[in-house]
Structures are given as structure tokens and as C-alpha cells.
Motif scaffolding. Sequence first.
Motif, short mmCIF file in Angstrom:
data_model
loop_
_atom_site.label_atom_id
_atom_site.label_comp_id
_atom_site.label_asym_id
_atom_site.label_seq_id
_atom_site.Cartn_x
_atom_site.Cartn_y
_atom_site.Cartn_z
N LEU A 100 0.86 -1.18 0.00
CA LEU A 100 0.00 0.00 0.00
C LEU A 100 0.90 1.24 0.00
CD1 LEU A 100 -2.43 -1.25 2.79
CD2 LEU A 100 -2.57 -1.67 0.34
N ARG A 101 1.04 1.85 -1.18
CA ARG A 101 1.98 2.95 -1.34
C ARG A 101 1.31 4.32 -1.30
NH1 ARG A 101 4.02 -1.04 -4.86
NH2 ARG A 101 6.17 -1.64 -4.37
N TYR A 133 -0.01 -7.89 3.95
CA TYR A 133 -0.18 -6.54 3.46
C TYR A 133 0.89 -5.64 4.08
CZ TYR A 133 -4.65 -8.67 2.42
OH TYR A 133 -5.62 -9.54 1.98
N VAL A 134 1.51 -4.79 3.26
CA VAL A 134 2.64 -3.98 3.72
C VAL A 134 2.41 -2.52 3.34
CG1 VAL A 134 5.13 -3.60 3.53
CG2 VAL A 134 4.22 -5.92 3.44
N LEU A 135 2.68 -1.61 4.28
CA LEU A 135 2.69 -0.20 3.95
C LEU A 135 4.01 0.13 3.25
CD1 LEU A 135 1.24 1.81 7.00
CD2 LEU A 135 0.20 1.45 4.75
N GLY A 136 3.92 0.78 2.10
CA GLY A 136 5.13 1.14 1.36
C GLY A 136 5.55 2.57 1.55
N ASN A 137 4.67 3.40 2.15
CA ASN A 137 4.95 4.81 2.39
C ASN A 137 4.13 5.27 3.59
OD1 ASN A 137 6.70 5.65 0.08
ND2 ASN A 137 4.90 5.10 -1.14
N THR A 196 -1.48 -10.90 7.84
CA THR A 196 -0.55 -9.97 8.48
C THR A 196 -0.66 -8.59 7.85
OG1 THR A 196 1.05 -11.70 9.05
CG2 THR A 196 1.89 -9.45 8.91
N PHE A 197 -0.69 -7.56 8.69
CA PHE A 197 -0.57 -6.18 8.23
C PHE A 197 0.73 -5.64 8.82
CE2 PHE A 197 -1.06 -1.63 8.45
CZ PHE A 197 -1.63 -1.31 7.22
N ASP A 198 1.71 -5.38 7.97
CA ASP A 198 3.04 -4.92 8.40
C ASP A 198 3.21 -3.46 7.95
OD1 ASP A 198 5.68 -4.45 8.96
OD2 ASP A 198 6.44 -6.24 7.97
N GLY A 199 3.23 -2.55 8.92
CA GLY A 199 3.38 -1.14 8.60
C GLY A 199 4.76 -0.74 8.13
N ASN A 200 5.75 -1.63 8.33
CA ASN A 200 7.09 -1.40 7.79
C ASN A 200 7.70 -0.09 8.29
OD1 ASN A 200 9.25 -2.30 6.16
ND2 ASN A 200 8.54 -1.12 4.40
N GLY A 201 7.31 0.32 9.52
CA GLY A 201 7.86 1.52 10.11
C GLY A 201 7.22 2.82 9.67
N HIS A 202 6.12 2.75 8.93
CA HIS A 202 5.50 3.96 8.40
C HIS A 202 4.39 4.49 9.32
CE1 HIS A 202 7.65 4.01 4.64
NE2 HIS A 202 7.38 2.73 4.45
#
Length: 205
Positions: free
Chosen positions: A61-62, A89-93, A131-137
Amino acid sequence: YDVYCGAKELTVSAVDRANGQITVGNFPTNLEEGKVYDLVLYSNTDNSILTQPFIYATKVLRTLADFNMFIQSSTDAEGDYNTVLDGYYVLGNDIDVSKDTVSATKSFTQVYKLATAEEFNLKKEQGLTGTFDGNGHTINGLVLRGAGIFWRVCEGATVKNFALTELNLASNTNTAALACQVRGTLENIYVQTSKVPQNYNALLA
């Protein structure tokens, strides 16, 4: 570069040396969502080899539009939670919902409605099972009423690695930021809000 994932050579469509980015495609069809794999890059100029691990995601999700579609995919047209989110699912921004008061905030406040106990029990397998991974965003300016972003974080599901800032819990009762029930794992989540209703159920879940 020649780029491989396992024994399969991938197609290279763009190389941005200044920012250290490379765009590849034609991945193997047997990759499993949420698992870590290695990209191996062979330089055609100096014969160097670089190995870069990556997580194979269902969706990155960018943009605000991506996040809006993800949120609404968990509900039907009338705002009922009828979907199982079983991917990775990953946050890209960073996502700033406050910048779009016409489309995003309107849909966020409308798709969430409270579920009765009977509705909740009937849909006990529905919600986030992956999984929902915010990737630090960071997700900024989200307006929520009712059952939270995921409605339910089911057993075995994981929500992790992101911040919710300037969160607006807009309902006076039974409001939560993430879900109305959590049976899975919440990990490394930061929440900042100055608008907590008088009779709220829970800040996170």
C-alpha cells in the motif's frame, strides 16, 4: 544486472542507480505470501554479486488510494464486515489521510458501523487472518467510528510496525483504533490522539 530469485532469472524493467532501486518482474509462481526470499543481483560491469532479502507481499500500500481500497475491501457496499483478509499486506509509504478530506475521510467515517453481538458472533471467522506490516510507516489523520481498521484481528493474525498519529475516534461509544476484538498479535504499534470519546471501549482494541 542479471537478477535471480532462486534458479529463475527475473526481468529487469528499470534501474535507478542514484537511489539504489531496481524494478524486476516475472517472479516464480510458487512464492508464498509473507515469506522471506533472496534476490541475487549479478553485475555485468564489475562481476560483483549482491544478495537482497525481500518479503513476498499480497499487496504493498503505497498511496492513500491504495490504503482506502484496502480498508474498504474489508466491508461490503453497506459497510458490513464480510471479508477475510488472509494475505500479507505492507505499507510502502507514510499515508496522510488528512490531505484528502473529500474522498478518504468521508469513506473512512462511513464504512465503519457498530456490529450487534449477534452479527459479531455470526462473523467470528471474518476480519484480518493474515498480516498487516506497517514497515515503520505512519498513518496520519485517520477518522474512525466503531470497530476500527480491521474489525477483528483473528487468531494467528498479526498487526505490527506502524504509527497512528492525529487519530480521531469520532464515535462516543464502542470505538477502537484497530479492532473490536483481537485474538492475534499486536506488535510495535504507536498511537497518538487528542480526541478520545468520553465513553470509548478501547484505544487499540
